[in-house]
Design an enzyme around this catalytic site. Structure first.
Site, PDB file in Angstrom:
ATOM      1  CE1 TYR A 250       0.596   1.800   4.244  1.00  0.00           C
ATOM      2  CE2 TYR A 250       1.208  -0.510   4.333  1.00  0.00           C
ATOM      3  CZ  TYR A 250       1.247   0.754   4.877  1.00  0.00           C
ATOM      4  OH  TYR A 250       1.945   1.005   6.030  1.00  0.00           O
ATOM      5  CG  PHE A 261      -0.246   9.425   5.323  1.00  0.00           C
ATOM      6  CD1 PHE A 261      -1.174   9.885   4.395  1.00  0.00           C
ATOM      7  CD2 PHE A 261      -0.485   8.230   5.954  1.00  0.00           C
ATOM      8  CE1 PHE A 261      -2.310   9.153   4.108  1.00  0.00           C
ATOM      9  CE2 PHE A 261      -1.609   7.488   5.670  1.00  0.00           C
ATOM     10  CZ  PHE A 261      -2.532   7.955   4.739  1.00  0.00           C
ATOM     11  CG  ASP A 262       2.408   4.241   6.501  1.00  0.00           C
ATOM     12  OD1 ASP A 262       1.632   3.555   7.182  1.00  0.00           O
ATOM     13  OD2 ASP A 262       3.620   3.966   6.387  1.00  0.00           O
ATOM     14  CB  ILE A 276      -9.380   3.018   8.786  1.00  0.00           C
ATOM     15  CG1 ILE A 276      -8.815   2.817   7.370  1.00  0.00           C
ATOM     16  CG2 ILE A 276      -8.357   3.629   9.717  1.00  0.00           C
ATOM     17  CD1 ILE A 276      -8.355   4.109   6.712  1.00  0.00           C
ATOM     18  CE1 TYR A 302      -5.715   6.783   9.600  1.00  0.00           C
ATOM     19  CE2 TYR A 302      -5.988   5.848  11.797  1.00  0.00           C
ATOM     20  CZ  TYR A 302      -5.451   5.787  10.525  1.00  0.00           C
ATOM     21  OH  TYR A 302      -4.653   4.737  10.183  1.00  0.00           O
ATOM     22  CG  PHE A 318      -4.881   4.011   1.741  1.00  0.00           C
ATOM     23  CD1 PHE A 318      -5.860   4.692   2.435  1.00  0.00           C
ATOM     24  CD2 PHE A 318      -3.692   3.729   2.410  1.00  0.00           C
ATOM     25  CE1 PHE A 318      -5.680   5.108   3.722  1.00  0.00           C
ATOM     26  CE2 PHE A 318      -3.501   4.125   3.714  1.00  0.00           C
ATOM     27  CZ  PHE A 318      -4.511   4.821   4.377  1.00  0.00           C
TER      28      PHE A 318
END
Length: 326
Positions: A250, A261-262, A276, A302, A318
């Site tokens: 991902y 961010f990731d 999530i 979130y 994503f």
């Protein structure tokens, strides 16, 4: 589930291949650390897609301040991994092996209810299975207890043997990799992915004019406002179902400014609330090797609070690829 533990120090790193699926749940600072000094725990693992080994910091422990940390690391069976520390103290890891039953998925719809507006509770109901299993346990309690003891003893013996073999094999594999240049992401696999165009998978007819009406179906609005766009079709006919263990590659970005961010790879049980809400909804029904872009509203991410690196009320995007499902 069988318990597992291991010890890591600066002089003695811990390298192994898990004989079963392994979930590491905690890290504790041991003897030898100096007061006020931080001890870093670092994990090195190999990506299933064939990328070179990557090292990532897991946590930082400090004598007298933060001596215990809760973790949730999931390692697949046979996945090579190594833990090392930077600092003067030992770190003790704890967790358990996961032994799963595959009998709950026989009657499941391969695509579930991913495109319906029904409640999440209708996608899977295991209450009947639980009641049947409890009734069978009441009917033959003595036989069940004898089988559990025999199974536990046999599994414990296999775990001990495989841990010893895995440690030896890991050392041999590392020495071989240092002598020979790594074979990374060779051009042939990349060419195969380009040749397998979405046109060949999605279009049953030869006429190129009939491909255009199919393009809108590649974008679907799912439950709760999550939007899924199929970027690369997958293989096979069995989609991801609730209760299955899914391994994803991902990359996550903020919709507002496309800030990354990731990124990485992880495993989770679909539909069990381990990720999530928007991820559970968006991954359901994906095929093996399928790639999707998921646009998730903050209400299914979130929420109003946000989290590390993600501001409150942030819509997320994503790009996910299914690497394994079982």
């Amino acid at each position: 589930n069988m318990l597992w533990s291991g010890t890591v120090s600066a002089d003695s790193p811990l390298s192994f291949e898990a004989p079963f699926d392994l979930r590491i749940t905690g890290a504790c600072l041991g003897k030898g650390s100096k007061e006020g000094e931080r001890v870093f725990l670092v994990m090195t693992h190999e990506d299933l897609v064939g990328e070179e080994p990557r090292s990532s910091p897991v946590c930082a422990l400090s004598q007298g301040f933060a001596e215990n940390v809760h973790l949730d690391l999931v390692l697949d069976e046979g996945e090579p991994v190594s833990f090392a520390t930077a600092g003067s103290g030992d770190v003790h890891l704890t967790g358990y092996f996961v032994v799963e039953d595959d009998g709950e998925d026989d009657m499941m719809n391969p695509y579930g209810d991913m495109f319906e507006e029904d409640s999440e509770d209708e996608t899977f109901d295991g209450s009947n299975i639980d009641e049947d299993s409890e009734d069978s346990e009441d009917d033959e309690p003595r036989v069940e207890e004898m089988e559990d003891e025999e199974i536990d003893n046999s599994i414990l013996e296999k775990v001990r043997q495989k841990q010893a073999e895995a440690a030896k094999q890991a050392l041999k594999d590392k020495s071989k990799k240092r002598k020979t240049p790594p074979h990374e992401s060779t051009p042939p696999p990349a060419k195969k992915q380009k040749v397998e165009s979405p046109m060949k998978v999605d279009t049953p007819t030869k006429s190129p004019q009939k491909e255009k009406p199919q393009s809108p179906s590649r974008v679907q609005k799912l439950r709760g406002g999550t939007v899924a766009e199929i970027m690369k079709p997958g293989k096979g006919s069995q989609g991801a179902r609730p209760g299955q263990k899914i391994t994803l590659k991902y990359e996550g970005r903020l919709v507002k400014n496309q800030k990354k961010f990731d990124a990485g790879k992880f495993s989770f049980k679909l539909g069990k609330g381990e990720v999530i809400k928007g991820m559970d909804v968006g991954v359901e029904g994906m095929l093996m090797n399928e790639t999707r872009k998921l646009t998730i509203p903050f209400s299914q991410a979130y929420g109003n609070q946000g989290t590390n690196g993600i501001p409150p009320k942030s819509d997320l995007q994503f790009v996910v690829t299914v690497l394994n499902m079982k």
